[in-house]
Design an enzyme around this catalytic site. Sequence first.
Site, PDB file in Angstrom:
ATOM      1  N   HIS A  93      -5.540  46.235 -46.821  1.00 44.52           N
ATOM      2  CA  HIS A  93      -6.974  45.999 -46.618  1.00 44.52           C
ATOM      3  C   HIS A  93      -7.261  44.543 -46.259  1.00 44.52           C
ATOM      4  O   HIS A  93      -6.424  43.644 -46.421  1.00 44.52           O
ATOM      5  CB  HIS A  93      -7.772  46.409 -47.858  1.00 44.52           C
ATOM      6  CG  HIS A  93      -7.549  45.552 -49.064  1.00 44.52           C
ATOM      7  ND1 HIS A  93      -8.159  44.336 -49.238  1.00 44.52           N
ATOM      8  CD2 HIS A  93      -6.789  45.757 -50.174  1.00 44.52           C
ATOM      9  CE1 HIS A  93      -7.796  43.814 -50.397  1.00 44.52           C
ATOM     10  NE2 HIS A  93      -6.953  44.657 -50.983  1.00 44.52           N
ATOM     11  N   CYS A 133      -2.238  45.267 -53.995  1.00 48.87           N
ATOM     12  CA  CYS A 133      -2.515  45.714 -52.625  1.00 48.87           C
ATOM     13  C   CYS A 133      -1.803  44.815 -51.614  1.00 48.87           C
ATOM     14  O   CYS A 133      -1.297  43.745 -51.947  1.00 48.87           O
ATOM     15  CB  CYS A 133      -4.020  45.681 -52.354  1.00 48.87           C
ATOM     16  SG  CYS A 133      -4.931  47.002 -53.184  1.00 48.87           S
TER      17      CYS A 133
END
Length: 403
Positions: free
Chosen positions: A324, A342
């Site tokens: 992301h 992440c």
Amino acid sequence: MGRVAYRPAGLLALALLTACSAGGPAVDPDKGAAMAGGARSVSVGVSPANKAANVPTDQPVVVSAQGGTLKSVRIDGGKSGPLKGVLSADATRWRSLGTARPGTEYTVTAVSVDGSGKQTEMTSKFSTVKANKTFDIESITPNKEITGLTVGVGMPVMIAFDQPVTDRVSVERNLIVRSSKPVEGAWHWFDDQHVDFRPREYWPAHTKVRVEAKLAGVRGGPGMYGKRDVKLDFKIGREQITSGSMKTHTLTVRRNGKKIRTMPMSAGKGGVWKYHTTSGIHLAMSREPVTVMTSPGIGPGQSGYYRTTTYNNVRISNSGEYVHSAPWSVGSQGNANVSHGCVNVSPENARWFINNTLIGDPIILTGSPRRLEPTNGWGHWQENWKQWLQWSSLKDGPTNSLA
């Protein structure tokens, strides 16, 4: 005459009916010549026997002729519909295809032809075992609503049932995969309600795939039978495989074998196990323009708590991992791992990645002590082929052809 109890196929009596034509010469079965004194009789046998009851739904119906041929065979199940079948090349044997419906009375009508050309029709009846309950497919993936019907080369077929299935062999036998390019593949039971299919290797690019779940009438367990058939068509897109190293802090995207983009990244900072990004073969599971991320296991007011809105997210596991946009870590991307697990990339790269990723695209990450579990999201490729086959009832084989 009373009802005939059903017995296994090897013990079934044949319902024999003799079709004798009156007058005219008969045919010598050895010489094919007419025999004086009358026509040869045709004996037609049907299994299951006439008036047989409690016949299993997967028991094939066999009609055979001796002393002549079969012109036609029809099996009518009333509201349940007919049973289709195939006639042998010499027209002496007919065998049903597919599965009968439970709790149904079927009528077999066969027309035979003797050596003189005379036709005789006979009928026989049987009834199938009754169902106490049914089971159905609750969901099948990929699908139009969630994944789209053009997917990446790593995409598995995932089926969820609404009831636990104990007769896995019977069900798996009726799950048929067809593809325009043949692949070796197998089904894999994760539990009694989830069975998934994947090829041994990634799907070839631009392959058309059809899944036929022919489960209507199929036994799923004691007294439980399939409610309906389900068919799914989808296709594989271009081959795109992304690889990333948590040691070199770089994501590399290759399409059809050619490198098309390199992106600096920052992965999990570690220290705590949950802050390590998992290593392994991930699949793109969803594309989410906006996602709100919260600290796992840490509530408001506690040390380490966070609640952050992120943009252009591609989910890669069920443990909260995404590729992301992370504008706050651009300075570390390409140099250090600073995230909570992440894969951080720049806003520009995140926007490109979400727009160029298909659900089911492989995203392979290396360099972490934490391994992606096969049951964490779509970790299907984390098992080697031997491990995958351990949970298959029928083992592997080639897909059926699809024009």
